[in-house]
Write a protein that holds these residues in place. Structure first.
Motif, mmCIF file in Angstrom:
data_model
loop_
_atom_site.group_PDB
_atom_site.id
_atom_site.type_symbol
_atom_site.label_atom_id
_atom_site.label_comp_id
_atom_site.label_asym_id
_atom_site.label_seq_id
_atom_site.Cartn_x
_atom_site.Cartn_y
_atom_site.Cartn_z
ATOM 1 N N SER A 188 0.831 -1.208 0.000
ATOM 2 C CA SER A 188 0.000 0.000 0.000
ATOM 3 C C SER A 188 0.863 1.254 0.000
ATOM 4 O O SER A 188 0.596 2.220 -0.733
ATOM 5 C CB SER A 188 -0.926 0.003 1.223
ATOM 6 N N VAL A 189 1.898 1.258 0.815
ATOM 7 C CA VAL A 189 2.807 2.399 0.869
ATOM 8 C C VAL A 189 3.521 2.590 -0.473
ATOM 9 O O VAL A 189 3.652 3.710 -0.982
ATOM 10 C CB VAL A 189 3.831 2.200 2.005
ATOM 11 N N LEU A 190 3.963 1.490 -1.076
ATOM 12 C CA LEU A 190 4.666 1.571 -2.355
ATOM 13 C C LEU A 190 3.734 2.006 -3.486
ATOM 14 O O LEU A 190 4.175 2.644 -4.449
ATOM 15 C CB LEU A 190 5.298 0.222 -2.688
ATOM 16 N N GLY A 191 2.439 1.677 -3.387
ATOM 17 C CA GLY A 191 1.480 2.131 -4.382
ATOM 18 C C GLY A 191 1.375 3.639 -4.430
ATOM 19 O O GLY A 191 1.282 4.238 -5.516
ATOM 20 N N ALA A 192 1.375 4.263 -3.254
ATOM 21 C CA ALA A 192 1.340 5.732 -3.202
ATOM 22 C C ALA A 192 2.590 6.333 -3.822
ATOM 23 O O ALA A 192 2.524 7.325 -4.567
ATOM 24 C CB ALA A 192 1.193 6.190 -1.750
ATOM 25 N N LEU A 193 3.740 5.738 -3.538
ATOM 26 C CA LEU A 193 4.989 6.239 -4.111
ATOM 27 C C LEU A 193 4.999 6.079 -5.631
ATOM 28 O O LEU A 193 5.456 6.970 -6.360
ATOM 29 C CB LEU A 193 6.173 5.489 -3.495
ATOM 30 N N TYR A 194 4.474 4.961 -6.121
ATOM 31 C CA TYR A 194 4.434 4.710 -7.566
ATOM 32 C C TYR A 194 3.623 5.780 -8.293
ATOM 33 O O TYR A 194 4.041 6.299 -9.341
ATOM 34 C CB TYR A 194 3.841 3.328 -7.823
ATOM 35 N N SER A 195 2.463 6.142 -7.747
ATOM 36 C CA SER A 195 1.637 7.169 -8.379
ATOM 37 C C SER A 195 2.333 8.518 -8.394
ATOM 38 O O SER A 195 2.285 9.255 -9.386
ATOM 39 C CB SER A 195 0.293 7.278 -7.642
ATOM 40 N N CYS A 196 3.001 8.830 -7.295
ATOM 41 C CA CYS A 196 3.682 10.123 -7.202
ATOM 42 C C CYS A 196 4.832 10.213 -8.198
ATOM 43 O O CYS A 196 4.972 11.207 -8.918
ATOM 44 C CB CYS A 196 4.189 10.325 -5.770
ATOM 45 N N VAL A 197 5.658 9.177 -8.272
ATOM 46 C CA VAL A 197 6.801 9.183 -9.181
ATOM 47 C C VAL A 197 6.327 9.170 -10.635
ATOM 48 O O VAL A 197 6.886 9.880 -11.488
ATOM 49 C CB VAL A 197 7.714 7.975 -8.895
ATOM 50 N N THR A 198 5.293 8.384 -10.944
ATOM 51 C CA THR A 198 4.761 8.333 -12.308
ATOM 52 C C THR A 198 4.252 9.705 -12.745
ATOM 53 O O THR A 198 4.513 10.163 -13.870
ATOM 54 C CB THR A 198 3.625 7.302 -12.402
ATOM 55 N N THR A 199 3.524 10.366 -11.868
ATOM 56 C CA THR A 199 3.015 11.702 -12.181
ATOM 57 C C THR A 199 4.161 12.676 -12.426
ATOM 58 O O THR A 199 4.147 13.466 -13.384
ATOM 59 C CB THR A 199 2.129 12.216 -11.039
ATOM 60 N N TYR A 200 5.175 12.614 -11.592
ATOM 61 C CA TYR A 200 6.317 13.527 -11.721
ATOM 62 C C TYR A 200 7.057 13.327 -13.045
ATOM 63 O O TYR A 200 7.448 14.287 -13.706
ATOM 64 C CB TYR A 200 7.254 13.309 -10.540
ATOM 65 N N LEU A 201 7.211 12.065 -13.440
ATOM 66 C CA LEU A 201 7.992 11.766 -14.647
ATOM 67 C C LEU A 201 7.239 12.066 -15.936
ATOM 68 O O LEU A 201 7.843 12.433 -16.948
ATOM 69 C CB LEU A 201 8.416 10.291 -14.639
ATOM 70 N N LEU A 202 5.916 11.911 -15.926
ATOM 71 C CA LEU A 202 5.149 12.010 -17.172
ATOM 72 C C LEU A 202 4.390 13.312 -17.340
ATOM 73 O O LEU A 202 3.969 13.642 -18.453
ATOM 74 C CB LEU A 202 4.157 10.845 -17.259
ATOM 75 N N VAL A 203 4.176 14.044 -16.260
ATOM 76 C CA VAL A 203 3.305 15.209 -16.360
ATOM 77 C C VAL A 203 3.902 16.322 -17.216
ATOM 78 O O VAL A 203 3.187 17.174 -17.733
ATOM 79 C CB VAL A 203 2.968 15.724 -14.942
ATOM 80 N N ASN A 204 5.199 16.317 -17.414
ATOM 81 C CA ASN A 204 5.841 17.368 -18.203
ATOM 82 C C ASN A 204 5.522 17.247 -19.688
ATOM 83 O O ASN A 204 5.420 18.246 -20.405
ATOM 84 C CB ASN A 204 7.355 17.331 -17.987
ATOM 85 N N SER A 205 5.351 16.027 -20.161
ATOM 86 C CA SER A 205 5.173 15.814 -21.600
ATOM 87 C C SER A 205 3.848 15.159 -21.953
ATOM 88 O O SER A 205 3.535 15.034 -23.147
ATOM 89 C CB SER A 205 6.317 14.949 -22.144
ATOM 90 N N HIS A 206 3.082 14.728 -20.986
ATOM 91 C CA HIS A 206 1.828 14.048 -21.263
ATOM 92 C C HIS A 206 0.725 14.575 -20.354
ATOM 93 O O HIS A 206 0.986 15.154 -19.307
ATOM 94 C CB HIS A 206 1.970 12.534 -21.056
ATOM 95 N N GLY A 207 -0.502 14.341 -20.757
ATOM 96 C CA GLY A 207 -1.636 14.763 -19.952
ATOM 97 C C GLY A 207 -1.962 13.760 -18.864
ATOM 98 O O GLY A 207 -1.350 12.690 -18.752
ATOM 99 N N TRP A 208 -2.981 14.091 -18.076
ATOM 100 C CA TRP A 208 -3.354 13.225 -16.963
ATOM 101 C C TRP A 208 -3.896 11.880 -17.457
ATOM 102 O O TRP A 208 -3.834 10.880 -16.748
ATOM 103 C CB TRP A 208 -4.399 13.920 -16.097
ATOM 104 N N GLU A 209 -4.404 11.860 -18.702
ATOM 105 C CA GLU A 209 -4.938 10.598 -19.233
ATOM 106 C C GLU A 209 -3.845 9.533 -19.359
ATOM 107 O O GLU A 209 -4.045 8.366 -18.991
ATOM 108 C CB GLU A 209 -5.576 10.826 -20.608
#
Length: 485
Positions: A188-209
């Motif tokens: 559960s703890v790692l799931g939260a970290l995964y979402s945060c890191v994924t958002t950080y890495l992709l939000v610059n070049s891709h949308g929320w979809e």
């Protein structure tokens, strides 16, 4: 032995006749059939820990990854959603409110259903529902459709939360039960970290979809493997499915390399009122239900408040006391400090979860719960004074780690307090209080923590921590190392 004989009328213990197969020497490893009467937990203890558990316990525990990744993803996407749909409503409050509100019916309905039809089916349905709704949310054309998707994601979160813990408890040997649930908490703890890191890495070049779609990829893998998980042998026994229960135990023994073989029939009484909410709130379990619900509800308020604070910290370019370094992003702005703090807090949570999982095996559930409640209260109260930065961050890490560890202990302790025929319903009603804590946090953080300052929110969280301590002080049923009723 008669098929209607029982060992315990109150808890409906299921017994069976087993015999170890003869080794080459014959006499040392063989048990006389008439003298070898086992409960299901005794059989699990004799089979021991092995390949079967190393394969399937992580699969079940990964459902915690699915839940946490979606709960933490929602606040991270709020800024992007506001820009795309030009929203002027308090979306920070509404989105998380929808998630936790959806989890309520999911928890209670799946709890009763798991007692009537088994643990495996709601686990599969919950995992498939979270996968389908996450994918559907990526094609949302307005906020209403997106909110409906997240409502059903909330329903699936409610279904998965308790049934995963119950199934882990019933498939694991008594000595390994704590560590099975601890693995769920760490996922559960790692799931939260995964979402945060994924958002950080992709939000610059891709949308929320695209971000949501990438977060959904692990759900696909987990959903496939969940289809192969075995049903709980304890549930199969009380529901009259004798051959199926024997088959699960034999398969477990075979994969673990144990020479234990079932040669008799399960002697048991079929429970026809499985999943009765009346029994859960009856006089035998009413007190435990109230204390468990009170403590886990207060812990939920503390744990989920950290998720609710994320969008406000992003908007104000402030993530606790880290120096925020913003990236100039085309579609969204995410402070680097969000990733930094989430990573550090994740390490502290995982470390404390492991420490207290081991400690509870030595000093017991109740003493560990009381110790963690004191630590949680002390760290929460220290945050009220907003001490200098270094001390503040240490207190924050201790509070988050203690909160997650306390949640872990309550997840371990809750299924041990209810008998098998109402374990699903009892655990679901208890965990509904956890979701109530999340629901309150979604409406409490903005008017208290944002409008009036973090110190006021820390006071509210300190009161919740005090409520947790008061509740656990009344626990008197030590369950470490015992068979599940």
């Amino acid at each position: 032995m008669s098929e209607t004989e029982t060992l315990d009328e109150k808890h409906n213990f299921v017994t069976a006749e087993y015999c170890k197969s003869n080794s080459s020497s014959g006499s040392n490893n063989s048990l006389n059939q008439d003298q070898s009467k086992y409960s299901v937990d005794d059989a699990l203890r004799e089979i021991g820990l092995g390949l079967y558990h190393f394969k399937w316990v992580p699969v079940i525990a990964m459902s915690g990854f699915s839940q946490s990744s979606m709960i933490s993803l929602a606040p991270l996407l709020i800024g992007s959603l506001e820009r795309q749909w030009n929203l002027d409503m308090p979306i920070e409050v509404l989105l998380l409110f929808v998630v936790f509100f959806g989890a309520f019916p999911g928890t209670v309905m799946a709890g009763v259903f798991s007692d009537k039809r088994g643990r495996k089916l709601p686990l599969i349905l919950g995992q498939l529902l979270i996968l389908i709704c996450t994918v559907l949310s990526t094609i949302s054309f307005n906020y209403i459709f997106f909110s409906v998707c997240y409502f059903f994601i909330g329903v699936s979160i409610g279904m998965l939360g308790f049934v995963s813990v119950v199934l882990l408890s019933e498939l694991s040997p008594p000595s390994f039960r704590t560590y099975s649930v601890a693995l769920y908490a760490m996922c559960s703890v790692l799931g939260a970290l995964y979402s945060c890191v994924t958002t950080y890495l992709l939000v610059n070049s891709h949308g929320w979809e695209i971000i949501t779609f990438v977060v959904a990829i692990p759900h696909v893998v987990i959903s496939i493997f969940v289809l192969l998980v075995d049903e709980s042998p304890k549930y199969l026994a009380i529901s009259g499915q004798i051959a199926a229960a024997e088959q699960v135990l034999n398969r477990m023994a075979l994969q673990n390399g144990s020479d234990l073989q079932i040669i008799g029939k399960l002697a048991m009484r079929v429970e026809n009122n499985r999943g009765s909410l009346g029994d859960v709130v009856g006089k035998d379990y009413r007190r435990d239900l109230f204390l468990l619900s009170s403590s886990i509800g207060c812990v939920g308020l503390i744990v989920y408040s950290s998720y609710t604070m994320i969008p406000y910290m992003i908007k104000t370019n402030h993530c606790s006391y880290f120096n925020s370094t913003n990236l100039n992003m085309r579609r969204y702005t995410l402070p680097v400090s969000v990733v930094e703090e989430t990573s550090v807090i994740t390490v502290s949570e995982v470390a404390m979860i492991m420490v207290f999982a081991v400690l509870t095996e030595f000093i017991g559930r109740i003493k560990t719960l009381r110790l963690l409640s004191v630590i949680l209260l002390a760290s929460s109260f220290s945050l009220v004074f907003c001490l200098q930065q270094y001390v503040f961050m240490i207190c924050l890490y201790i509070q988050r780690g203690a909160g997650q560890s306390l949640l872990l202990l309550l997840l371990i302790y809750t299924p041990e307090c209810f008998p098998t025929h109402i374990r699903g319903a009892g655990s679901a009603m208890t965990l509904a209080a956890l979701l109530l804590g999340g629901l309150v946090s979604s409406t409490l953080v903005y008017p208290v923590g944002v409008l009036h300052g973090f110190s006021h929110l820390a006071i509210a969280l300190s009161i919740a921590a005090a409520g947790t301590l008061v509740s656990v002080l009344f626990f008197n049923n030590e369950t470490v190392g015992i068979d599940l009723p």
